[in-house]
Design an enzyme around this catalytic site. Structure first.
Site, mmCIF file in Angstrom:
data_model
loop_
_atom_site.group_PDB
_atom_site.id
_atom_site.type_symbol
_atom_site.label_atom_id
_atom_site.label_comp_id
_atom_site.label_asym_id
_atom_site.label_seq_id
_atom_site.Cartn_x
_atom_site.Cartn_y
_atom_site.Cartn_z
ATOM 1 N N GLU A 235 -4.421 3.387 -8.003
ATOM 2 C CA GLU A 235 -3.296 2.557 -7.583
ATOM 3 C C GLU A 235 -3.198 1.318 -8.488
ATOM 4 O O GLU A 235 -4.184 0.608 -8.681
ATOM 5 C CB GLU A 235 -3.597 2.125 -6.137
ATOM 6 C CG GLU A 235 -2.511 1.410 -5.440
ATOM 7 C CD GLU A 235 -2.962 0.997 -4.034
ATOM 8 O OE1 GLU A 235 -4.164 0.786 -3.808
ATOM 9 O OE2 GLU A 235 -2.091 0.880 -3.159
ATOM 10 N N CYS B 245 0.829 -1.213 0.000
ATOM 11 C CA CYS B 245 0.000 0.000 0.000
ATOM 12 C C CYS B 245 0.860 1.259 0.000
ATOM 13 O O CYS B 245 0.377 2.331 -0.336
ATOM 14 C CB CYS B 245 -0.930 -0.019 1.193
ATOM 15 S SG CYS B 245 -0.081 -0.446 2.694
#
Ligand code: NAD
Length: 492
Positions: free
Chosen positions: A395, A297
């Site tokens: 992302e 992340c």
């Protein structure tokens, strides 16, 4: 397909194909199970129970009973158990790493690094457990005295992802247990066996029955998630995963007003100013971007390079990436493993194709690697990236180093902050004023200055904006699992 030989576990009894409830390894009441596959070979690893609402409620009940004595144990007593658990994880690091590589795919050296990092949360929170102090507060009311005590919030529901099968669960269990809470953790359907081995080591370390409960589900993931977020006995939910799932869990938690900590997705900007040491910036970008094949992340997603050094950086960066060796995480010399599942591969490929269709150039990579297996993708470098490309706002969670050119500091800070998420941000610069300015200007929870690696058990970890809230690790980690009680003494 990749040749793939799994080293045998030294201690085979760490491989548990069950759920850990009230100190016992059990199956779902229905007897249903789901299959877990190795993402490298797609071979079957084993099965785990498909828990239902009813099974999960039984685990919550066990945690509620165990809370009665665990919450009154002293911090020192809890610390001794956590410390023993840390020692057992380190003693069994080879087996834990083998399991991580088997079910997640990351190279074995990286998996060993994860075990040490993961165990570190038990060591850290063992040290924090006896030090959860309250305050003595000078009252404004004459004759009154005020103190605060920090109390465990109660039974906690933990939901963890597959990208760090060991570290994401210890980062939550460590502070919860230090605070005096008991837990029910839903481990990831993709990687349940590492969490199970850690739970078994917890049993051996002396964690009392019911204090730690691990439940598993694949098809029933949403049902188990809903049970943890809507059950009145559960007072807190801590989740690491994607922003859409975080939003759903928050909604589900609202009717019982749970305390929440969410660590959600990122889209980290990685900025290299032309006053930086380019060689060090390349190293930092490689470390930040390609760890876990880009599935962390805090991975750099948008790499912004100031125009004066753009060509030099791109060339050096691509050269390093060409040197990677992709394959089974157990094979000698392999630096990068598979992605977790085919959805991940599809997303990476879509981002690359979208960028190419809008004018980006592939310096290296850009393709799937079917000869190795369906979950393998070439480490990729894209140049000529622009803000209208999908990758700029989403992302990628994969091995794609996307290089965006920029002109000025104010331009790049505006671009960096355009993302709706804000977990990590990185930049390289040797100008001390700029270092302060940019560190303060980035809208993220964590900034790496002249480094691509920021994870540390001692440092608060968490985000802002759609990356969530709450902090894990550090001295703040325990507070997430506590409430503050104010006690006022009158008539003094
Ligand atoms: P996801 O959010 O769907 O899953 C993450 C974890 O949450 C999984 O282990 C899953 O078991 C659990 N989960 C999913 N739906 C749930 C529900 N309704 N109730 C309870 N638990 C639930 O993520 P994914 O599909 O595995 O990956 C997709 C994206 O998620 C990635 O591209 C990335 O952006 C993000 N992600 C972030 C992290 C992180 O560390 N923050 C980790 C994994 C994935």
């Amino acid at each position: 397909m990749s040749s793939h030989v799994v080293p045998p576990l030294k201690d085979k009894s760490l491989f548990k194909q069950g759920c850990f409830v009230d100190g016992e390894w059990i199956q779902a009441k229905s007897g249903q199970t789901f299959e877990v596959q190795d993402p490298a070979s797609m071979g079957k690893i084993g099965t785990c129970p498909e828990f239902t609402k009813e099974d999960t409620e039984a685990a919550i009940a066990a945690a509620a009973t165990a809370l009665l004595s665990w919450r009154t144990a002293t911090g020192r007593q809890r610390a001794r158990i956590l410390r023993k658990w840390y020692d057992l994880m380190i003693e069994n690091a080879d087996d834990l790493a083998t399991l991580i590589t088997w079910e997640n795919g990351k190279p074995i050296a990286e998996a060993k690094g994860e075990v040490v990092y993961a165990a570190g949360f038990y060591e850290w929170f063992a040290e924090e457990a006896p030090r959860t102090y309250g305050d003595t507060i000078p009252a404004t009311v004459p004759g009154n005295r005020v103190i605060t005590v920090r109390e465990p919030i109660g039974v906690c529901g933990l939901i963890t992802p597959w990208n760090f099968p060991a570290a994401m669960i210890t980062r939550k269990i460590g502070p919860a247990l230090a605070a005096g809470c008991t837990i029910v953790a839903k481990s990831p359907g993709e990687t349940p066996f590492t969490a199970n081995a850690i739970a078994e080591l917890g049993k051996r370390a002396g964690v009392p029955s019911g204090v730690v409960n691990i439940v598993t589900a694949l098809k029933n993931t949403a049902e188990v998630g809903e049970t943890l977020t809507s059950n009145l006995t559960v007072k807190k939910v801590s989740f690491t995963g994607s922003t859409p799932v975080g939003k759903l869990l928050m909604k589900q938690s609202s009717s019982t007003l749970k305390k929440l900590s969410f660590e959600l997705g990122g889209n980290a900007p990685f900025i290299v100013f032309d006053d930086a040491d380019v060689g060090k910036a390349v190293e930092g970008a490689i470390a930040s971007k390609f760890r876990g094949s880009g599935q962390t992340c805090v991975c750099a997603n948008r790499i912004y390079i100031q125009r004066g050094i753009y060509d030099e950086f791109s060339k050096k960066f691509a050269e390093k990436v060409r040197g990677f060796k992709v394959g089974s995480g157990y094979a000698d010399g392999v630096t990068h493993g598979p992605l977790i599942h085919s959805r991940a591969i599809d997303k990476v490929e879509a981002h690359v194709k979208d960028a190419q269709s809008k004018g980006a150039e592939v310096l290296t990579g850009g393709q799937r690697i079917p000869d190795l297996g369906i979950n393998f993708f070439q480490p990729t470098v894209l140049t000529g990236m622009t803000a209208d490309m999908q990758l700029a706002s989403e992302e990628t969670f994969g091995p794609v180093g996307a290089l965006f050119p920029f002109d000025t500091e104010s331009d790049v800070v505006a671009l960096a902050n355009k993302a709706e998420v804000g977990l990590a941000g990185y930049f390289f610069s040797r100008d001390v004023q700029r270092v302060w300015r940019v560190a303060e200007a980035l809208e993220v929870g964590m900034v790496g200055v002249n480094t691509g690696l920021i994870s540390d058990t001692a440092a608060p970890f968490g985000g802002v904006k759609f990356s969530g809230f709450g902090r894990e690790g550090s001295k703040y980690g325990v507070e997430e699992y506590q409430t503050i009680k104010t006690i006022t003494f009158g008539g003094m």
